[in-house]
Enzyme design. Structure first.
Site, mmCIF file in Angstrom:
data_model
loop_
_atom_site.group_PDB
_atom_site.id
_atom_site.type_symbol
_atom_site.label_atom_id
_atom_site.label_comp_id
_atom_site.label_asym_id
_atom_site.label_seq_id
_atom_site.Cartn_x
_atom_site.Cartn_y
_atom_site.Cartn_z
ATOM 1 N N LYS A 116 0.826 -1.214 0.000
ATOM 2 C CA LYS A 116 0.000 0.000 0.000
ATOM 3 C C LYS A 116 0.858 1.261 0.000
ATOM 4 O O LYS A 116 0.439 2.289 -0.534
ATOM 5 C CB LYS A 116 -0.966 -0.011 1.183
ATOM 6 C CG LYS A 116 -1.882 -1.242 1.215
ATOM 7 C CD LYS A 116 -2.654 -1.449 -0.080
ATOM 8 C CE LYS A 116 -3.117 -2.887 -0.251
ATOM 9 N NZ LYS A 116 -3.605 -3.200 -1.612
ATOM 10 N N GLU A 199 -2.422 7.372 7.562
ATOM 11 C CA GLU A 199 -3.192 8.324 6.742
ATOM 12 C C GLU A 199 -4.036 9.171 7.683
ATOM 13 O O GLU A 199 -4.467 8.696 8.738
ATOM 14 C CB GLU A 199 -4.122 7.580 5.773
ATOM 15 C CG GLU A 199 -3.411 6.993 4.578
ATOM 16 C CD GLU A 199 -4.368 6.302 3.607
ATOM 17 O OE1 GLU A 199 -5.594 6.417 3.773
ATOM 18 O OE2 GLU A 199 -3.865 5.639 2.687
ATOM 19 N N HIS A 234 -16.249 -3.918 5.792
ATOM 20 C CA HIS A 234 -15.388 -3.961 4.611
ATOM 21 C C HIS A 234 -15.841 -4.971 3.567
ATOM 22 O O HIS A 234 -15.076 -5.352 2.685
ATOM 23 C CB HIS A 234 -13.926 -4.195 5.021
ATOM 24 C CG HIS A 234 -13.491 -3.235 6.083
ATOM 25 N ND1 HIS A 234 -13.554 -1.873 5.911
ATOM 26 C CD2 HIS A 234 -13.057 -3.416 7.354
ATOM 27 C CE1 HIS A 234 -13.155 -1.265 7.014
ATOM 28 N NE2 HIS A 234 -12.859 -2.182 7.909
ATOM 29 N N ARG A 293 -7.309 -6.719 -10.503
ATOM 30 C CA ARG A 293 -8.075 -7.900 -10.910
ATOM 31 C C ARG A 293 -9.437 -7.455 -11.414
ATOM 32 O O ARG A 293 -9.806 -6.290 -11.286
ATOM 33 C CB ARG A 293 -8.294 -8.801 -9.691
ATOM 34 C CG ARG A 293 -9.019 -8.037 -8.573
ATOM 35 C CD ARG A 293 -9.614 -8.902 -7.493
ATOM 36 N NE ARG A 293 -10.573 -8.138 -6.708
ATOM 37 C CZ ARG A 293 -10.261 -7.348 -5.682
ATOM 38 N NH1 ARG A 293 -9.030 -7.196 -5.311
ATOM 39 N NH2 ARG A 293 -11.210 -6.682 -5.059
#
Ligand code: MV4
Length: 501
Positions: A116, A199, A234, A293
């Site tokens: 990430k 973040e 999520h 993907r």
């Protein structure tokens, strides 16, 4: 073009890929675990190879057995679907090393986006805005230094993460140390990599993602966005195209599309891919991550653009050029997708595998059903219990919403619990109807609405419902001749369906 392709996946996505390959005249090889002997993808493929016992670590994740199956059966390419090996850079590399085409991006692009922090650096290099934060992993001391300068709230995220694991919101100094340790050990357990980065926490964001398509000759276009703000832990629940927000602010689509292409170009990306953005309440958007993907929710993009993403993936993998340019892409109407799961939405969404004793599928205008179930099939306990994706097209968002409710009413699955009734409730919600979506929506929805009580004794309920139904019909005829019975309750409807059987 390839003559034979192996599908390294199961369930609805394996079935969906087989369908396109068949349309293209390409022979198909399925792989399956012991738990999937009777599964639909095995029945539908031209050939099928057993690759091991039920646990995916011993079957669908066994690169050696899957590559051996491809070679043995003479497949020239492998489609990985989503999940399993689809974002495994080593697998993509092993395919290419073994003379097989991996239907997806290069191993290098997958690797870059899998980290990430590397993904953030790539996005920055491509001129794409990212959430303010760190460009590399941090120690606890560096995290303290960051918050001293930038303040709170922050989100600690796993470098190797995704899907919310190893993620902790921190609102004050006193919480930082324990949150850091917890997130780091969760990351180590989940990804065998304890590294964290920081973040700034974006409050009440929308999650909007851009679908990209690039060929191996340097051409790249975007196919617009999908609104994926409706999530629970999520897991996406409902996805739509277009986003109600970008319908209101269409200039954002161009800006986000260009930003997504910038990030993907910086990664040397080709094939289908998706760039995820967070959009804050002031409508600023930030790169979140890139999925290298085909995604579960790709059908809503297909319905609105009229394209077949799997066909395009296969053509690109075979070295063909994109058959169109950005200006050829148009978006028509609106599409909504509901993921139909064998689960109990009113008991913490607990998986509810079992045997289907009854299956009535929705049909008619604007209905697309990507499923993998048939009457009498037993949903295996070993995998994600996704039964089907119901994707609906309408001339407008409101028409698609109404049509989705109609289709869900036609959908009748017996023998197991599903989230079909939950979707009906969600789609009737005023906030959803208004398009006021954000990532906290589902939680707030449960605060606004009471769950409908599931029937305890179906036979007794059916008898009661039938008598009420008759009474209601007589009453309705007397009260308003010709008014029909369109306002009857779900109780009456389920009772009547039971009686008809
Ligand atoms: C965030 C965020 C707020 N601020 N990052 C959740 C999954 C992972 N892919 C990223 N996620 C989030 N990242 C910052 N800087 C909020 C979330 C988030 C979320 C994002 C998309 C959809 C649903 C979500 C639910 C909770 C938190």
């Amino acid at each position: 073009m390839f003559r034979k392709v192996l599908i390294a996946n199961r369930g609805e996505i394996a079935v969906r890929i087989i369908r396109t390959l068949r349309e293209m005249g390409i022979a198909t090889v399925a792989v399956y675990s012991e738990a999937d002997r009777t599964s639909l993808h095995v029945r539908m493929a031209d050939e099928a190879v057993a690759v091991g016992p039920a646990p995916s670590s011993e079957s669908y994740l066994r690169t050696d057995r899957i590559l051996a199956a491809a070679r043995e059966r003479g497949a020239e390419a492998i489609h990985p679907g989503y999940g399993f090996l689809s974002e495994n850079a080593d697998f993509a590399a092993a395919c290419e090393d073994g003379g097989l085409v991996f239907i997806g991006p290069s191993a290098a692009s997958i690797r870059m986006m899998g980290s990430k922090t590397a993904a953030r650096r790539t996005a920055i290099a491509g001129g794409t805005p990212v959430v303010p934060g760190t460009e590399s992993s941090v120690t606890l001391e560096e995290a303290r230094a960051f918050t001293a300068v930038h303040g709170y709230p922050i989100l600690l995220k796993a470098v190797a993460g995704g899907g919310g694991k190893g993620m902790r919101r921190v609102d004050r100094d006193a919480e930082l140390e324990s949150a850091f340790r917890n997130a780091s050990s969760e990351a180590a357990r989940s990804f065998r990599n304890a590294e964290l980065y920081i973040e700034r926490y974006v409050v009440r964001p929308r999650h909007i993602e851009i679908q990209l398509l690039g060929d191996r000759h340097g051409n790249m276009i975007h196919l617009g966005e999908r609104e994926c703000s409706l999530q629970r832990r999520h897991q996406k629940v409902i996805e739509e195209c277009p986003s109600p927000l970008l319908t209101e602010y269409p200039e954002m689509r161009e800006a986000m599309g260009a930003a997504a292409i910038g990030a993907a170009r910086a990664a040397g990306y080709y094939n289908a891919g998706t760039v995820e953005f967070l959009v804050d309440p002031e409508r600023r958007f930030y790169f979140l991550e890139m999925n290298t993907r085909l995604q579960v929710e790709h059908p809503v993009t297909e319905l609105v653009t009229g394209l077949d993403l799997v066909r395009l993936q296969v053509e690109i993998a075979a070295g063909e050029r994109l058959p169109f340019e950005q200006r050829d892409i148009t978006w028509r109407g609106a599409a909504i997708e509901a993921r139909i799961y064998a689960e109990d939405p009113y008991n913490d969404f607990l998986p509810f595998p079992g045997t289907l004793t009854r299956l009535d599928r929705p049909l008619g205008p604007g209905v697309r059903l990507d499923g993998c179930v048939y009457d009498g099939w037993t949903v295996p306990m070993e995998y994600d219990p996704l039964l089907a994706k119901l994707a609906i097209w309408g001339a407008s968002r409101e028409q698609a919403r109404q049509r989705m409710i109609r289709a869900l009413r036609e959908y009748d699955v017996g023998g197991i619990r599903t989230n079909i009734g939950f979707f009906r409730q969600i789609l009737e919600d005023e906030e959803l109807r208004a398009g006021r979506l954000h990532t906290g929506f589902i939680e707030e929805f449960f605060e606004r609405h009471q769950p409908p009580q599931p029937p305890a004794d179906l036979a007794a309920v059916a008898a009661l419902a039938a008598s009420l139904h008759t009474a209601a019909r007589v009453g309705a005829r007397e009260a308003a001749p010709g008014a029909g019975n369109s306002r009857h309750s779900a109780w009456l409807e389920s009772g009547r369906n039971e009686m008809l059987r």
